[in-house]
Design an enzyme around this catalytic site. Structure first.
Site, PDB file in Angstrom:
ATOM      1  N   LYS A 125     -12.115   0.222  -0.779  1.00 24.37           N
ATOM      2  CA  LYS A 125     -11.223   1.001  -1.658  1.00 24.37           C
ATOM      3  C   LYS A 125     -11.827   1.004  -3.066  1.00 24.37           C
ATOM      4  CE  LYS A 125      -7.464  -0.250   1.431  1.00 24.37           C
ATOM      5  NZ  LYS A 125      -7.587   0.873   2.367  1.00 24.37           N
TER       6      LYS A 125
ATOM      7  N   HIS B  77      -5.440  -3.619  -1.873  1.00 20.78           N
ATOM      8  CA  HIS B  77      -5.177  -2.694  -2.984  1.00 20.78           C
ATOM      9  C   HIS B  77      -5.143  -3.406  -4.339  1.00 20.78           C
ATOM     10  CE1 HIS B  77      -4.580   1.052  -0.800  1.00 20.78           C
ATOM     11  NE2 HIS B  77      -4.126   0.280   0.177  1.00 20.78           N
TER      12      HIS B  77
ATOM     13  N   SER C 154       0.792  -1.227   0.000  1.00 26.01           N
ATOM     14  CA  SER C 154       0.000   0.000   0.000  1.00 26.01           C
ATOM     15  C   SER C 154       0.825   1.278   0.000  1.00 26.01           C
ATOM     16  CB  SER C 154      -0.954  -0.003   1.190  1.00 26.01           C
ATOM     17  OG  SER C 154      -0.257  -0.209   2.387  1.00 26.01           O
TER      18      SER C 154
HETATM   19  C1  LIG Z   1      -3.162  -4.112   2.751  1.00 30.52           C
HETATM   20  C2  LIG Z   1      -4.336  -3.588   3.516  1.00 30.52           C
HETATM   21  N1  LIG Z   1      -5.075  -4.441   4.236  1.00 30.52           N
HETATM   22  C3  LIG Z   1      -6.160  -4.024   4.920  1.00 30.52           C
HETATM   23  C4  LIG Z   1      -6.533  -2.708   4.910  1.00 30.52           C
HETATM   24  C5  LIG Z   1      -7.735  -2.285   5.699  1.00 30.52           C
HETATM   25  O1  LIG Z   1      -8.852  -2.219   4.874  1.00 30.52           O
HETATM   26  P1  LIG Z   1     -10.138  -1.429   5.351  1.00 30.52           P
HETATM   27  O2  LIG Z   1      -9.898   0.011   5.057  1.00 30.52           O
HETATM   28  O3  LIG Z   1     -11.247  -2.043   4.555  1.00 30.52           O
HETATM   29  O4  LIG Z   1     -10.275  -1.683   6.802  1.00 30.52           O
HETATM   30  C6  LIG Z   1      -5.802  -1.774   4.183  1.00 30.52           C
HETATM   31  C7  LIG Z   1      -6.211  -0.347   4.191  1.00 30.52           C
HETATM   32  O5  LIG Z   1      -5.436   0.565   4.075  1.00 30.52           O
HETATM   33  C8  LIG Z   1      -4.666  -2.220   3.457  1.00 30.52           C
HETATM   34  O6  LIG Z   1      -3.948  -1.367   2.736  1.00 30.52           O
END
Ligand SMILES: Cc1ncc(COP(=O)(O)O)c(C=O)c1O
Length: 393
Positions: free
Chosen positions: A241, A211, A183
């Protein structure tokens, strides 16, 4: 307020402020579009959201949410195992499993709680978890919730992963966890190599594709992009997202999903998603399944944006995806650059320590399918002016 606690809080906040690391909240006074309103200023180019496909405001999603609110109400009223499971939740899970080509899927309230739900539920003290050093915070927290031993391998380094696996053969189970798309850097995990090692060393593989969902593999994710989705045991996706709404899910075997319904704590002990959220997600998946034009536009814009930045002399790091970091290095320079960009009419946020390693501060830019050519050209001109105003070059 307890005086000792208050003194501690004041000290912590003071430290952040004196190191120029305190982050003010950005308050949007308009929906999350290509251009947004902040502090009464309209037309600010939004390069900070994860709304990759512009679905957060898509009329089909909004209509689906409104209709579901009329039909099902505003809230689910309970956790899933009590009376929180509405038929629409089950329909979404079937739709997600079909979209991901897996036997089953289970929806959580967020990507974050999906990690907290799955990792400690499928591992115990006799196991080893092998986790990439740049995995997302929610994976790190999920691993902390597990009693398994943790081995951190060097970022995307198959040799380092293999060393960890070789040293873990006495464990009952081995679980490799990686982001699909990282990310903060926008690079992609070497899933074919990971899957091969997993077979060789009898390990399970989990990919957090927060992502990658809606972005890679025509929207089906990074495992699908590489054609290894049948060899990835656990796929985590976010619905917050590219999908444009809120939530997360685990896709995998029927046994995995059955076990999660019995033991995953966010599923058991936190209220189910409201129906309008679920209906909007279903509309988004439906769009992705039948129309690739938004994903195509996202990649087209990302290529234009990246080459434009590089043409101006910016370093975009190792990104292979729309996530485009502009590498700055020093924390306070990144914070100053963020402010200068906002003055120039662009919202793009500085990412600094501890989110990334000290000295690796960057401005993270997120071109999306929402942006027009004019938006991106204007933003490039703003980057150029902001860079010279802070003395970057
Ligand atoms: C790799 C990864 N996993 C999980 C999440 C968390 O997702 P959510 O925003 O749906 O809680 C993110 C959010 O930034 C992320 O980048």
């Amino acid at each position: 307020m307890n005086a000792t606690l208050n003194r501690w809080l004041t000290g912590q906040i003071g430290d952040l402020k004196s190191n120029n690391l305190y982050k003010e909240q950005v308050v949007l006074e308009s929906p999350c579009n290509n251009r947004i309103t902040i502090g009464g200023r309209t037309g600010i180019i939004n390069l900070a959201s994860n709304n990759y496909l512009g679905l957060a405001n898509h009329p089909k999603l909004v209509a689906a949410a409104c209709e579901a609110a009329q039909t099902w109400g505003a809230g689910a009223g309970a956790v899933r195992p009590i009376t929180g499971t509405l038929k629409i939740h089950v329909d979404l899970e079937k739709q997600l499993a079909a979209f991901k080509h897996t036997e089953a899927a289970l929806v959580f309230q967020s990507g974050f709680t999906s990690n907290a739900g799955v990792i400690p539920t499928i591992t115990d003290a006799n196991d080893v978890i092998l986790t990439d050093e740049l995995n997302h915070a929610s994976i790190i927290d999920g691993v902390r919730l597990s009693k398994a031993q943790r081995k951190i391998y060097r970022h995307c380094d198959l040799g380092s992963l293999e060393d960890g696996l070789r040293a873990s053969m006495a464990a009952s189970k081995r679980l490799i966890i990686t982001d699909g798309v990282f990310s903060m850097d926008g690079d992609i995990a070497p899933l074919p190599g990971i899957v091969q090692l997993a077979k060789q060393y009898d390990a399970a593989v989990m990919v957090d594709d927060a992502h990658g969902s809606g972005v890679m593999g025509g929207g089906r994710g990074t495992a699908y992009h590489f054609g290894v989705h049948k060899d990835v045991d656990i796929q985590l996706g976010t619905l917050s997202k590219a999908v444009g709404v809120m939530g997360g899910y685990i896709a995998g075997s029927r046994e995995l999903i059955d076990w999660l319904t019995q033991r995953a704590r966010p599923f058991l002990f936190s209220t189910a998603q409201p129906a309008p959220v679920v209906a909007a997600i279903m509309a988004a998946i439906d769009l992705m399944e039948h129309d690739s034009s938004l994903t195509d536009k996202l990649w087209e814009n990302a290529a234009f944006w990246k080459s434009g930045l590089q043409g101006l002399g910016f370093d975009t790091g190792v990104s292979q995806t729309p996530i485009t970091p502009v590498m700055i290095g020093e924390e306070s320079m990144a914070m100053n650059f963020q402010k200068a960009l906002l003055n120039e009419g662009v919202l793009a946020l500085a990412i600094v320590y501890p989110t990334v390693a000290a000295g690796k501060a960057r401005i993270r830019t997120m071109p999306s399918a929402m942006h027009s050519q004019e938006d991106l050209e204007d933003a490039l001109a703003s980057f150029k002016r902001a860079a010279s105003s802070v003395g970057l070059f």
